[in-house]
Design a protein around this motif. Structure first.
Motif, PDB file in Angstrom:
ATOM      1  N   TYR A  33     -62.053 -98.498 -51.257  1.00  0.00           N
ATOM      2  CA  TYR A  33     -61.676 -97.084 -51.236  1.00  0.00           C
ATOM      3  C   TYR A  33     -61.314 -96.587 -49.845  1.00  0.00           C
ATOM      4  O   TYR A  33     -61.826 -97.085 -48.845  1.00  0.00           O
ATOM      5  CB  TYR A  33     -62.844 -96.235 -51.763  1.00  0.00           C
ATOM      6  CG  TYR A  33     -63.252 -96.602 -53.168  1.00  0.00           C
ATOM      7  CD1 TYR A  33     -62.371 -96.413 -54.234  1.00  0.00           C
ATOM      8  CD2 TYR A  33     -64.502 -97.150 -53.433  1.00  0.00           C
ATOM      9  CE1 TYR A  33     -62.733 -96.755 -55.524  1.00  0.00           C
ATOM     10  CE2 TYR A  33     -64.875 -97.502 -54.727  1.00  0.00           C
ATOM     11  CZ  TYR A  33     -63.986 -97.304 -55.767  1.00  0.00           C
ATOM     12  OH  TYR A  33     -64.341 -97.649 -57.043  1.00  0.00           O
ATOM     13  N   ALA A  34     -60.437 -95.591 -49.820  1.00  0.00           N
ATOM     14  CA  ALA A  34     -60.141 -94.875 -48.577  1.00  0.00           C
ATOM     15  C   ALA A  34     -60.319 -93.388 -48.871  1.00  0.00           C
ATOM     16  O   ALA A  34     -59.854 -92.903 -49.913  1.00  0.00           O
ATOM     17  CB  ALA A  34     -58.723 -95.166 -48.132  1.00  0.00           C
ATOM     18  N   LEU A  35     -61.018 -92.711 -48.000  1.00  0.00           N
ATOM     19  CA  LEU A  35     -61.258 -91.274 -48.198  1.00  0.00           C
ATOM     20  C   LEU A  35     -60.296 -90.494 -47.313  1.00  0.00           C
ATOM     21  O   LEU A  35     -60.244 -90.716 -46.105  1.00  0.00           O
ATOM     22  CB  LEU A  35     -62.715 -90.960 -47.819  1.00  0.00           C
ATOM     23  CG  LEU A  35     -63.193 -89.533 -48.077  1.00  0.00           C
ATOM     24  CD1 LEU A  35     -63.208 -89.209 -49.560  1.00  0.00           C
ATOM     25  CD2 LEU A  35     -64.598 -89.341 -47.486  1.00  0.00           C
ATOM     26  N   SER A  36     -59.530 -89.616 -47.938  1.00  0.00           N
ATOM     27  CA  SER A  36     -58.599 -88.809 -47.164  1.00  0.00           C
ATOM     28  C   SER A  36     -59.379 -87.750 -46.382  1.00  0.00           C
ATOM     29  O   SER A  36     -60.319 -87.156 -46.907  1.00  0.00           O
ATOM     30  CB  SER A  36     -57.612 -88.154 -48.131  1.00  0.00           C
ATOM     31  OG  SER A  36     -57.054 -87.003 -47.567  1.00  0.00           O
ATOM     32  N   ILE A  37     -58.996 -87.544 -45.142  1.00  0.00           N
ATOM     33  CA  ILE A  37     -59.643 -86.491 -44.335  1.00  0.00           C
ATOM     34  C   ILE A  37     -58.724 -85.272 -44.330  1.00  0.00           C
ATOM     35  O   ILE A  37     -57.561 -85.361 -43.928  1.00  0.00           O
ATOM     36  CB  ILE A  37     -59.910 -86.993 -42.902  1.00  0.00           C
ATOM     37  CG1 ILE A  37     -60.821 -88.237 -42.961  1.00  0.00           C
ATOM     38  CG2 ILE A  37     -60.542 -85.894 -42.049  1.00  0.00           C
ATOM     39  CD1 ILE A  37     -60.977 -88.945 -41.634  1.00  0.00           C
ATOM     40  N   SER A  38     -59.252 -84.153 -44.796  1.00  0.00           N
ATOM     41  CA  SER A  38     -58.457 -82.934 -44.921  1.00  0.00           C
ATOM     42  C   SER A  38     -58.375 -82.183 -43.605  1.00  0.00           C
ATOM     43  O   SER A  38     -59.204 -82.380 -42.714  1.00  0.00           O
ATOM     44  CB  SER A  38     -59.099 -82.004 -45.952  1.00  0.00           C
ATOM     45  OG  SER A  38     -59.111 -82.609 -47.207  1.00  0.00           O
ATOM     46  N   ALA A  39     -57.387 -81.303 -43.542  1.00  0.00           N
ATOM     47  CA  ALA A  39     -57.324 -80.336 -42.446  1.00  0.00           C
ATOM     48  C   ALA A  39     -57.924 -79.032 -42.963  1.00  0.00           C
ATOM     49  O   ALA A  39     -57.787 -78.712 -44.147  1.00  0.00           O
ATOM     50  CB  ALA A  39     -55.874 -80.124 -42.045  1.00  0.00           C
ATOM     51  N   ARG A  86     -50.385 -85.842 -45.702  1.00  0.00           N
ATOM     52  CA  ARG A  86     -49.644 -86.773 -46.557  1.00  0.00           C
ATOM     53  C   ARG A  86     -49.659 -88.235 -46.089  1.00  0.00           C
ATOM     54  O   ARG A  86     -49.872 -89.157 -46.883  1.00  0.00           O
ATOM     55  CB  ARG A  86     -48.185 -86.292 -46.606  1.00  0.00           C
ATOM     56  CG  ARG A  86     -47.211 -87.225 -47.294  1.00  0.00           C
ATOM     57  CD  ARG A  86     -45.775 -86.886 -46.902  1.00  0.00           C
ATOM     58  NE  ARG A  86     -45.557 -85.457 -47.062  1.00  0.00           N
ATOM     59  CZ  ARG A  86     -45.337 -84.874 -48.235  1.00  0.00           C
ATOM     60  NH1 ARG A  86     -45.273 -85.609 -49.319  1.00  0.00           N
ATOM     61  NH2 ARG A  86     -45.164 -83.581 -48.319  1.00  0.00           N
ATOM     62  N   GLU A  87     -49.449 -88.428 -44.781  1.00  0.00           N
ATOM     63  CA  GLU A  87     -49.120 -89.763 -44.290  1.00  0.00           C
ATOM     64  C   GLU A  87     -50.200 -90.804 -44.604  1.00  0.00           C
ATOM     65  O   GLU A  87     -49.908 -91.882 -45.129  1.00  0.00           O
ATOM     66  CB  GLU A  87     -48.876 -89.690 -42.782  1.00  0.00           C
ATOM     67  CG  GLU A  87     -48.123 -90.882 -42.267  1.00  0.00           C
ATOM     68  CD  GLU A  87     -47.803 -90.738 -40.791  1.00  0.00           C
ATOM     69  OE1 GLU A  87     -47.506 -89.612 -40.347  1.00  0.00           O
ATOM     70  OE2 GLU A  87     -47.893 -91.761 -40.089  1.00  0.00           O
ATOM     71  N   TYR A  88     -51.449 -90.469 -44.314  1.00  0.00           N
ATOM     72  CA  TYR A  88     -52.558 -91.405 -44.518  1.00  0.00           C
ATOM     73  C   TYR A  88     -52.655 -91.812 -45.996  1.00  0.00           C
ATOM     74  O   TYR A  88     -52.809 -92.989 -46.324  1.00  0.00           O
ATOM     75  CB  TYR A  88     -53.859 -90.742 -44.055  1.00  0.00           C
ATOM     76  CG  TYR A  88     -55.099 -91.573 -44.291  1.00  0.00           C
ATOM     77  CD1 TYR A  88     -55.443 -92.587 -43.403  1.00  0.00           C
ATOM     78  CD2 TYR A  88     -55.925 -91.350 -45.395  1.00  0.00           C
ATOM     79  CE1 TYR A  88     -56.582 -93.353 -43.604  1.00  0.00           C
ATOM     80  CE2 TYR A  88     -57.060 -92.112 -45.609  1.00  0.00           C
ATOM     81  CZ  TYR A  88     -57.383 -93.114 -44.706  1.00  0.00           C
ATOM     82  OH  TYR A  88     -58.500 -93.873 -44.914  1.00  0.00           O
ATOM     83  N   VAL A  89     -52.527 -90.831 -46.877  1.00  0.00           N
ATOM     84  CA  VAL A  89     -52.651 -91.094 -48.319  1.00  0.00           C
ATOM     85  C   VAL A  89     -51.588 -92.102 -48.759  1.00  0.00           C
ATOM     86  O   VAL A  89     -51.894 -93.086 -49.439  1.00  0.00           O
ATOM     87  CB  VAL A  89     -52.513 -89.770 -49.119  1.00  0.00           C
ATOM     88  CG1 VAL A  89     -52.443 -90.036 -50.614  1.00  0.00           C
ATOM     89  CG2 VAL A  89     -53.661 -88.835 -48.799  1.00  0.00           C
ATOM     90  N   GLU A  90     -50.354 -91.874 -48.333  1.00  0.00           N
ATOM     91  CA  GLU A  90     -49.272 -92.770 -48.750  1.00  0.00           C
ATOM     92  C   GLU A  90     -49.477 -94.193 -48.227  1.00  0.00           C
ATOM     93  O   GLU A  90     -49.309 -95.158 -48.962  1.00  0.00           O
ATOM     94  CB  GLU A  90     -47.923 -92.194 -48.307  1.00  0.00           C
ATOM     95  CG  GLU A  90     -47.541 -91.021 -49.205  1.00  0.00           C
ATOM     96  CD  GLU A  90     -46.243 -90.347 -48.807  1.00  0.00           C
ATOM     97  OE1 GLU A  90     -45.677 -90.695 -47.752  1.00  0.00           O
ATOM     98  OE2 GLU A  90     -45.806 -89.453 -49.560  1.00  0.00           O
TER      99      GLU A  90
END
Ligand code: ADP
Ligand code: 5GP
Length: 212
Positions: A33-39, A86-90
């Motif tokens: 898993y990778a957890l997206s870090i929000s702003a 967006r970038e990290y998620v993609e």
């Protein structure tokens, strides 16, 4: 079988234990898993670091990110902006990781609309009393903020049935296991394995014809 990662949205009432759950899931299955870090424009809580829990931004910086279309989605929650870069998620989806967005319901529904094969999970404590006591026990918010988060929970409950799965966070250990099993099950969905199915069909046809 090399599969693109699944985009997973985890929502749940503030204080339901999402953050705790995510930390444990990532610790146990670091490679999966990778957890997206929000702003966000909210202030850091004690112990939170920029770039770890959130990217902490001013309102002006956040609005610039919106204008440059750097966010997959964003929403306002109790007077602050929150959004998913967006970038990290993609990148992570492409690399085959399952990417988790821990976001509230407005954002969740926007993501689902934009990417319909997103898996939506909703985390809840077993009871309202337990929710309140976890918010108080966390000790990070004033009584006024706790009251506004309980009011927001009542609104969010209206959308619970729009999620694919409901995850009751009673015992943490059990809950982490169940969440992992649900996601792994999702990988087996036939619509996510079209290439495999196609290859199998073609190989079987060749076999029947005696080509192999
Ligand atoms: P959220 O990220 O959903 O706002 P947190 O992860 O911050 O929630 O959890 C809220 C509080 O509840 C924290 O103090 C955490 O330690 C506690 N907590 C989380 N999961 C459980 C659980 N399964 N049982 C008891 N307490 C829990
Ligand atoms: P908190 O202030 O407790 O960290 O988060 C408040 C709410 O904002 C939580 O419900 C959390 O899931 C949500 N949230 C965090 N990041 C994002 C995001 O990038 N987008 C949206 N829409 N909600 C988010």
């Amino acid at each position: 079988m090399n599969q693109r990662g699944i985009l997973i949205v985890v929502s749940g009432f503030s204080g339901s234990g999402k953050g705790t759950l995510m930390k444990e899931l990532l610790k146990r299955y670091e490679q999966t898993y990778a957890l997206s870090i929000s702003a966000t424009t909210r202030n850091p809580r004690e112990g939170e670091a920029d770039g770890r829990e959130y990217f902490f931004k001013s309102k002006e910086e956040f609005e610039k990110m919106i204008a440059k279309e750097e966010l997959i989605e964003y929403a306002k929650y109790v007077e602050n902006y929150y959004g998913t870069p967006r970038e990290y998620v993609e990148q992570q989806l492409e690399a085959g990781k399952d990417v988790i967005l821990e976001i509230e319901i407005q954002g969740a529904l926007k993501v689902k609309e934009r990417f319909p094969d997103t898996l939506l999970l909703f985390v809840t404590p077993p009871t309202v009393e337990e929710l309140h006591s976890r918010l108080v026990g966390r000790g990070t918010e004033t009584p006024e903020v706790i009251a506004s988060r309980m009011a927001r929970a009542a609104e969010e409950a209206e959308g619970m049935d729009r999620y694919d799965y409901l995850i009751v966070n009673d015992n943490l250990d059990t809950c982490v296991r169940i969440m992992h099993e649900i996601i792994q099950g999702e990988h087996r969905r036939s619509s996510r394995n079209e290439e495999f199915i196609q290859n199998m069909k073609e190989a079987l046809k060749r076999n029947v014809k005696g080509d192999e």
